[in-house]
Design a protein around this motif. Structure first.
Motif, PDB file in Angstrom:
ATOM      1  N   VAL A 119       0.845  -1.201   0.000  1.00 47.41           N
ATOM      2  CA  VAL A 119       0.000   0.000   0.000  1.00 47.41           C
ATOM      3  C   VAL A 119       0.877   1.247   0.000  1.00 47.41           C
ATOM      4  CG1 VAL A 119      -1.669   1.347   1.337  1.00 47.41           C
ATOM      5  CG2 VAL A 119      -2.024  -1.104   1.013  1.00 47.41           C
ATOM      6  N   ILE A 120       1.880   1.275   0.872  1.00 50.05           N
ATOM      7  CA  ILE A 120       2.769   2.440   0.949  1.00 50.05           C
ATOM      8  C   ILE A 120       3.452   2.700  -0.391  1.00 50.05           C
ATOM      9  CG2 ILE A 120       4.924   3.308   1.962  1.00 50.05           C
ATOM     10  CD1 ILE A 120       4.096   1.810   4.552  1.00 50.05           C
ATOM     11  N   LEU A 121       3.961   1.660  -1.001  1.00 50.59           N
ATOM     12  CA  LEU A 121       4.733   1.808  -2.235  1.00 50.59           C
ATOM     13  C   LEU A 121       3.882   2.144  -3.455  1.00 50.59           C
ATOM     14  CD1 LEU A 121       7.266  -1.135  -1.800  1.00 50.59           C
ATOM     15  CD2 LEU A 121       7.709   1.322  -1.527  1.00 50.59           C
ATOM     16  N   ASN A 122       2.608   1.788  -3.431  1.00 47.21           N
ATOM     17  CA  ASN A 122       1.778   1.965  -4.621  1.00 47.21           C
ATOM     18  C   ASN A 122       0.680   3.009  -4.495  1.00 47.21           C
ATOM     19  OD1 ASN A 122       2.947  -0.140  -6.391  1.00 47.21           O
ATOM     20  ND2 ASN A 122       2.348  -1.458  -4.696  1.00 47.21           N
ATOM     21  N   ALA A 123       0.549   3.627  -3.340  1.00 46.34           N
ATOM     22  CA  ALA A 123      -0.523   4.598  -3.126  1.00 46.34           C
ATOM     23  C   ALA A 123      -0.217   5.915  -3.835  1.00 46.34           C
ATOM     24  CB  ALA A 123      -0.716   4.848  -1.642  1.00 46.34           C
ATOM     25  N   ASP A 124      -1.275   6.554  -4.316  1.00 43.71           N
ATOM     26  CA  ASP A 124      -1.148   7.867  -4.942  1.00 43.71           C
ATOM     27  C   ASP A 124      -1.705   8.962  -4.031  1.00 43.71           C
ATOM     28  OD1 ASP A 124      -3.829   7.315  -5.085  1.00 43.71           O
ATOM     29  OD2 ASP A 124      -4.025   7.734  -7.230  1.00 43.71           O
TER      30      ASP A 124
END
Length: 132
Positions: free
Chosen positions: A116-121
């Motif tokens: 989630v952290i790496l792919n959240a916008d």
């Protein structure tokens, strides 16, 4: 109105930690709205998300703090589902739980949280453990 999407697994302590973190945000209460998402990877009992103890506990806590709560459920990869709900609901914030790790593992989050952290916008808040 501030809108957060909160990913909740089966762990009640982590769910309450996320709920407390949201309730502690400036302007929370009647000015906040939370969508709790529980993603089933295996559901042999056929339960719905509101029947899961962690979801129920987080919902009751937030409602007790005056926060408007909706619950949604999905199946599949939890991180993808959290991100999809946050995007479709145009959430201001994503809230997920961290897990206790050994000293060597503290640099890593759980795989869902890390994804989630790496792919959240949008901003992601990682809630810690409760003091209870």
């Amino acid at each position: 109105m501030y809108h957060a999407v909160m990913g909740v697994d089966d762990n009640e302590e982590r769910a309450i930690a996320c709920a407390q973190a949201v309730a502690d945000l400036p302007g929370a209460g009647s000015d906040a709205r939370v969508t709790i998402i529980h993603s089933f990877t295996d559901n042999p009992t056929g339960a719905s998300a509101p029947q899961i103890g962690s979801v129920r506990e987080a919902t009751e806590y937030l409602e007790g703090e005056g926060v408007e709560v909706t619950v949604t459920e999905s199946s599949g990869d939890p991180a993808e589902q959290i991100l999809d709900v946050a995007e479709s609901e145009d959430a201001n914030l994503i809230v997920v739980a961290g897990r206790k790790r050994s000293p060597t593992g503290k640099a890593l989050f759980g795989s869902v949280t890390q994804s989630v952290i790496l792919n959240a916008d949008r901003p992601v808040m990682v809630a810690g453990d409760t003091d209870d």
